[in-house]
Design a protein around this motif. Structure first.
Motif, PDB file in Angstrom:
ATOM      1  N   SER A 128       4.873  33.266 -71.551  1.00 28.02           N
ATOM      2  CA  SER A 128       5.062  34.715 -71.436  1.00 28.02           C
ATOM      3  C   SER A 128       3.806  35.386 -70.900  1.00 28.02           C
ATOM      4  CB  SER A 128       5.439  35.311 -72.794  1.00 28.02           C
ATOM      5  OG  SER A 128       4.324  35.361 -73.664  1.00 28.02           O
ATOM      6  N   SER A 129       2.655  34.792 -71.187  1.00 33.18           N
ATOM      7  CA  SER A 129       1.386  35.342 -70.721  1.00 33.18           C
ATOM      8  C   SER A 129       0.833  34.613 -69.508  1.00 33.18           C
ATOM      9  CB  SER A 129       0.343  35.268 -71.843  1.00 33.18           C
ATOM     10  OG  SER A 129       0.787  35.937 -72.989  1.00 33.18           O
ATOM     11  N   ASN A 130       1.345  33.425 -69.245  1.00 33.67           N
ATOM     12  CA  ASN A 130       0.840  32.586 -68.150  1.00 33.67           C
ATOM     13  C   ASN A 130       2.029  32.049 -67.356  1.00 33.67           C
ATOM     14  OD1 ASN A 130      -2.101  32.463 -69.131  1.00 33.67           O
ATOM     15  ND2 ASN A 130      -0.974  31.720 -70.898  1.00 33.67           N
ATOM     16  N   PRO A 131       2.625  32.890 -66.522  1.00 33.36           N
ATOM     17  CA  PRO A 131       3.869  32.506 -65.843  1.00 33.36           C
ATOM     18  C   PRO A 131       3.655  31.465 -64.755  1.00 33.36           C
ATOM     19  CG  PRO A 131       3.117  34.625 -65.041  1.00 33.36           C
ATOM     20  CD  PRO A 131       2.204  34.250 -66.187  1.00 33.36           C
ATOM     21  N   VAL A 132       4.769  30.915 -64.299  1.00 33.70           N
ATOM     22  CA  VAL A 132       4.760  29.967 -63.192  1.00 33.70           C
ATOM     23  C   VAL A 132       5.624  30.525 -62.073  1.00 33.70           C
ATOM     24  CG1 VAL A 132       4.335  27.933 -64.596  1.00 33.70           C
ATOM     25  CG2 VAL A 132       6.678  28.687 -64.233  1.00 33.70           C
ATOM     26  N   GLY A 133       5.550  29.909 -60.917  1.00 38.46           N
ATOM     27  CA  GLY A 133       6.363  30.343 -59.794  1.00 38.46           C
ATOM     28  C   GLY A 133       5.524  31.046 -58.742  1.00 38.46           C
ATOM     29  N   LYS A 134       6.203  31.554 -57.735  1.00 40.09           N
ATOM     30  CA  LYS A 134       5.542  32.203 -56.618  1.00 40.09           C
ATOM     31  C   LYS A 134       4.713  33.391 -57.097  1.00 40.09           C
ATOM     32  CE  LYS A 134       6.490  34.240 -52.081  1.00 40.09           C
ATOM     33  NZ  LYS A 134       7.558  34.646 -51.123  1.00 40.09           N
ATOM     34  N   ALA A 135       3.485  33.462 -56.676  1.00 37.18           N
ATOM     35  CA  ALA A 135       2.560  34.546 -57.027  1.00 37.18           C
ATOM     36  C   ALA A 135       2.389  34.686 -58.532  1.00 37.18           C
ATOM     37  CB  ALA A 135       3.038  35.868 -56.419  1.00 37.18           C
ATOM     38  N   ALA A 136       2.482  33.559 -59.258  1.00 36.43           N
ATOM     39  CA  ALA A 136       2.399  33.597 -60.719  1.00 36.43           C
ATOM     40  C   ALA A 136       1.070  34.138 -61.214  1.00 36.43           C
ATOM     41  CB  ALA A 136       2.634  32.199 -61.292  1.00 36.43           C
ATOM     42  N   ASP A 137       0.022  33.958 -60.439  1.00 38.14           N
ATOM     43  CA  ASP A 137      -1.297  34.401 -60.883  1.00 38.14           C
ATOM     44  C   ASP A 137      -1.666  35.793 -60.380  1.00 38.14           C
ATOM     45  OD1 ASP A 137      -1.549  33.546 -58.194  1.00 38.14           O
ATOM     46  OD2 ASP A 137      -3.698  33.289 -58.444  1.00 38.14           O
ATOM     47  N   LEU A 197      -1.964  40.036 -53.883  1.00 38.44           N
ATOM     48  CA  LEU A 197      -3.037  39.060 -54.035  1.00 38.44           C
ATOM     49  C   LEU A 197      -2.598  37.917 -54.936  1.00 38.44           C
ATOM     50  CD1 LEU A 197      -6.010  38.304 -53.445  1.00 38.44           C
ATOM     51  CD2 LEU A 197      -6.605  39.485 -55.589  1.00 38.44           C
ATOM     52  N   THR A 198      -2.724  36.690 -54.459  1.00 43.97           N
ATOM     53  CA  THR A 198      -2.516  35.496 -55.265  1.00 43.97           C
ATOM     54  C   THR A 198      -3.473  34.430 -54.749  1.00 43.97           C
ATOM     55  OG1 THR A 198      -0.902  33.822 -55.965  1.00 43.97           O
ATOM     56  CG2 THR A 198      -0.594  34.785 -53.778  1.00 43.97           C
ATOM     57  N   CYS A 199      -4.045  33.679 -55.674  1.00 49.87           N
ATOM     58  CA  CYS A 199      -5.089  32.726 -55.296  1.00 49.87           C
ATOM     59  C   CYS A 199      -4.714  31.282 -55.600  1.00 49.87           C
ATOM     60  CB  CYS A 199      -6.394  33.071 -56.001  1.00 49.87           C
ATOM     61  SG  CYS A 199      -6.912  34.798 -55.819  1.00 49.87           S
ATOM     62  N   ASP A 200      -4.056  31.037 -56.723  1.00 50.24           N
ATOM     63  CA  ASP A 200      -3.650  29.691 -57.121  1.00 50.24           C
ATOM     64  C   ASP A 200      -2.517  29.832 -58.133  1.00 50.24           C
ATOM     65  OD1 ASP A 200      -3.267  27.123 -58.038  1.00 50.24           O
ATOM     66  OD2 ASP A 200      -5.323  26.805 -58.711  1.00 50.24           O
ATOM     67  N   LYS A 201      -1.287  29.698 -57.673  1.00 47.70           N
ATOM     68  CA  LYS A 201      -0.123  29.944 -58.536  1.00 47.70           C
ATOM     69  C   LYS A 201      -0.003  28.930 -59.661  1.00 47.70           C
ATOM     70  CE  LYS A 201       3.182  27.321 -55.705  1.00 47.70           C
ATOM     71  NZ  LYS A 201       4.432  27.390 -54.915  1.00 47.70           N
ATOM     72  N   SER A 202      -0.697  27.817 -59.577  1.00 46.25           N
ATOM     73  CA  SER A 202      -0.607  26.785 -60.616  1.00 46.25           C
ATOM     74  C   SER A 202      -1.840  26.768 -61.519  1.00 46.25           C
ATOM     75  CB  SER A 202      -0.420  25.408 -59.970  1.00 46.25           C
ATOM     76  OG  SER A 202      -1.517  25.076 -59.138  1.00 46.25           O
ATOM     77  N   ARG A 207      -2.522  48.887 -55.882  1.00 45.83           N
ATOM     78  CA  ARG A 207      -2.718  48.033 -54.708  1.00 45.83           C
ATOM     79  C   ARG A 207      -2.975  46.584 -55.128  1.00 45.83           C
ATOM     80  NH1 ARG A 207      -7.426  50.046 -51.099  1.00 45.83           N
ATOM     81  NH2 ARG A 207      -6.121  51.920 -50.994  1.00 45.83           N
ATOM     82  N   GLY A 208      -2.257  45.687 -54.455  1.00 47.82           N
ATOM     83  CA  GLY A 208      -2.406  44.260 -54.721  1.00 47.82           C
ATOM     84  C   GLY A 208      -1.507  43.707 -55.798  1.00 47.82           C
ATOM     85  N   THR A 209      -0.734  44.562 -56.508  1.00 46.72           N
ATOM     86  CA  THR A 209       0.065  44.109 -57.642  1.00 46.72           C
ATOM     87  C   THR A 209       1.558  44.335 -57.425  1.00 46.72           C
ATOM     88  OG1 THR A 209       0.148  46.209 -58.865  1.00 46.72           O
ATOM     89  CG2 THR A 209      -1.827  44.855 -59.140  1.00 46.72           C
ATOM     90  N   GLY A 210       2.368  43.619 -58.223  1.00 44.83           N
ATOM     91  CA  GLY A 210       3.801  43.882 -58.298  1.00 44.83           C
ATOM     92  C   GLY A 210       4.501  43.897 -56.968  1.00 44.83           C
TER      93      GLY A 210
END
Length: 532
Positions: free
Chosen positions: A352-361, A143-148, A134-137
């Motif tokens: 690779s560990s810290n992606p960018v884009g929509k829902a990156a976090d 759940l996303t809080c701050d994509k940047s 739940r909340g992933t993928g």
């Protein structure tokens, strides 16, 4: 945590010398746990074509499982979980395997094809299931809080000045506040491990089986322990790789990681130091360590390309701390930056560990959402600061980075609850296989020993001297055959007296650098470093 899509070619099938056969339990009448009693029967899943090309190639089927947001209110609002399965292709049919790759916060539908990596094709006699918790993928809401949140050239993790300390305290507190204002904030009170364990039991009901084998990696081992505690009557077997001590979740377990990762990072530096003519970073660990320290100091003054500072460098190098198979890729990136001034490889590893884009976090947000509410965290900043200052003296590589990574839990908008009292009640006849390399940095070996003591039917298979995290089914026959045996008929190694492993294996060996530098290609996706 097991990395997403790690190459796990099964090399050499040997017969493991196993004793003390513990037979798999025959199906029994469905029992009720306190959590199951609160939940309604799960609706049927409509299985169909998967969107993911790798799952389609594996002939997987995908679907959606709708579950209550609050299991105490089964007729209330719901959430949708993405699920996948690869059905057995050989007989005799032995049952269902539920998988979880860890995190928490990692999506898990990609694990459904993992049965093919079990030696002797034993895995093909099971149906394998993957779930995006739940909340992933692909589960909803997401759940996303701050994509940047993961930017470039951030202040050094190490707070050498009051200004840096203030920056990171403000930044982590703001992230927690942003999560409390997220569009999916209704999830925050319902993402504890007990919620996900109950989701898995609803999946069990939906597919119509009485017992399941739970195969968890990293945090997935804690999920398996909680599932077995809540639903002991429905456990056929437990396989846990990279084992979490349930008595130390999660503040203390994160502190435990700091010295463990220092040793793992030192092992990487020593490996690089064996190949001075390949990487030109120095001969021996000490020389490579000095090169790294000089580079870090330089990046603090002048970020490479205006983007790569000491934080981005350390986040990139952490990939090698998790998994020795990444040594050549990480060493290449480090050498390119040191010798040629080219930050491209380090930037790629960082992203690779810290992606960018929509829902990156998303993975980071869900990592926090689970851990912050699964247990009670210290509220005193003085305690966080003093613990990190103490550990930083002997483990400077990760300590402050780990502090700030978890710091949002101090001010998380939903209060943590007392951790689950994991027990082995009702599991006396259930085969429990534990797997761990003895220098595992993310889930230190002491956790495997603690869980072995907790579960009387458990057996521990140790990769002696290894520094990688949760790498079973990667071709080490001694380890992988133990998994095949427990899946075949519940066979386990004989239990030895004392606080030690029941079977010792060689660890996953680090690779040798290819002779031609241009023959090396980066893996499809490196492991996310929040995946514990």
């Amino acid at each position: 945590m097991l990395s997403k899509k790690v190459a796990a070619a099964v090399a050499g099938i040997l017969t493991a010398g196993l004793a003390a056969v513990v037979p798999l339990s025959a199906p029994a009448a469905v029992g009720e746990s306190p959590v199951a009693a609160a939940a309604q029967q799960a609706p049927a899943i409509s299985w169909g074509r998967c969107k993911d090309p790798d799952l389609r190639k594996a002939k997987a089927q995908c679907g959606t499982l709708v579950v209550p947001l609050d299991h105490a209110d089964p007729t209330g609002p719901t959430v949708s979980l993405a699920v996948s399965r690869v059905l057995h292709t050989r007989g005799p049919f032995r049952g269902a395997v539920f998988t979880n790759p860890g995190g928490p916060g990692s999506d898990g539908t990609w694990l459904a094809p993992y049965g093919k990596y079990v030696p002797r094709k034993i895995g093909l006699t099971y149906d394998w299931y993957g779930v995006d918790p739940r909340g992933t993928g692909a589960s909803r809401p997401l759940l996303t809080c701050d994509k940047s949140y993961f930017g470039w050239d951030r202040p050094d993790y190490v707070p050498t000045s009051p200004k840096i300390m203030k920056y990171w305290r403000h930044t982590t507190e703001k992230y927690a506040k942003d999560c409390g204002r997220s569009k999916a904030k209704r999830l925050l009170g319902h993402v504890r491990t007990t919620d996900t364990a109950t989701d898995f039991d609803l999946l069990r009901q939906a597919i119509g089986v009485d017992k399941v084998t739970f195969f968890g990696f990293s945090y997935g081992t804690y999920l398996a322990q909680v599932y077995a505690t809540l639903f002991p009557d429905h456990v056929q077997a437990l396989i846990m790789d990279g084992v979490i001590d349930p008595d130390r979740v999660f503040y203390q377990s994160n502190l435990d990681q700091d010295p463990a990762f220092q040793k793992s990072f030192n092992a990487f530096l020593a490996w690089v130091g064996k190949y001075p003519k390949t990487y030109h970073l120095g001969r021996g660990r000490k020389a490579v360590e000095r090169t790294y320290e000089h580079l870090r100091a330089r990046l603090k003054r002048h970020p490479a390309g205006g983007k790569v500072g000491p934080d981005e460098l350390d986040d990139a190098l952490l990939n090698a701390g998790y998994y020795n198979g990444y040594y050549p890729y990480v060493a290449d990136a480090l050498a390119s930056l040191v010798n040629d001034g080219n930050p491209a490889g380090i930037k790629e590893l960082y992203r690779s560990s810290n992606p960018v884009g929509k829902a990156a976090d998303n993975s980071f947000a869900m990592y926090l959402a689970v851990q912050c509410t699964d247990a009670v965290w210290p509220k005193s900043w003085k305690k966080w600061r003093n613990d990190s200052r103490r550990l930083d003296r002997k483990a400077p590589f990760l300590t402050w980075a780990n502090n700030w990574f978890n710091a949002p839990c101090r001010t998380w908008p939903v209060a943590g609850k007392s951790r689950v009292d994991v027990t082995a009640a009702g599991l006396d006849d259930v085969p429990v296989l534990l797997l761990s390399e003895t220098h595992d940095p993310a889930t230190p070996y002491a956790g495997a020993l603690a869980v072995r003591k907790l579960f009387p039917s458990a057996r521990l298979v140790a990769g002696v001297g290894g520094y990688s995290h949760a790498v079973s089914l990667s071709g080490v026959a001694c380890t992988d055959n133990a998994i095949a045996a427990v899946l075949r008929d519940g066979s386990l190694p004989a239990r030895k007296a004392g606080n030690r492993a029941d079977k010792e294996c060689r660890p996953l060996a680090p690779p040798t650098p290819p002779k031609e530098k241009d023959a090396r290609t980066a893996p499809l996706q490196l492991r996310s470093w929040w995946s514990r």
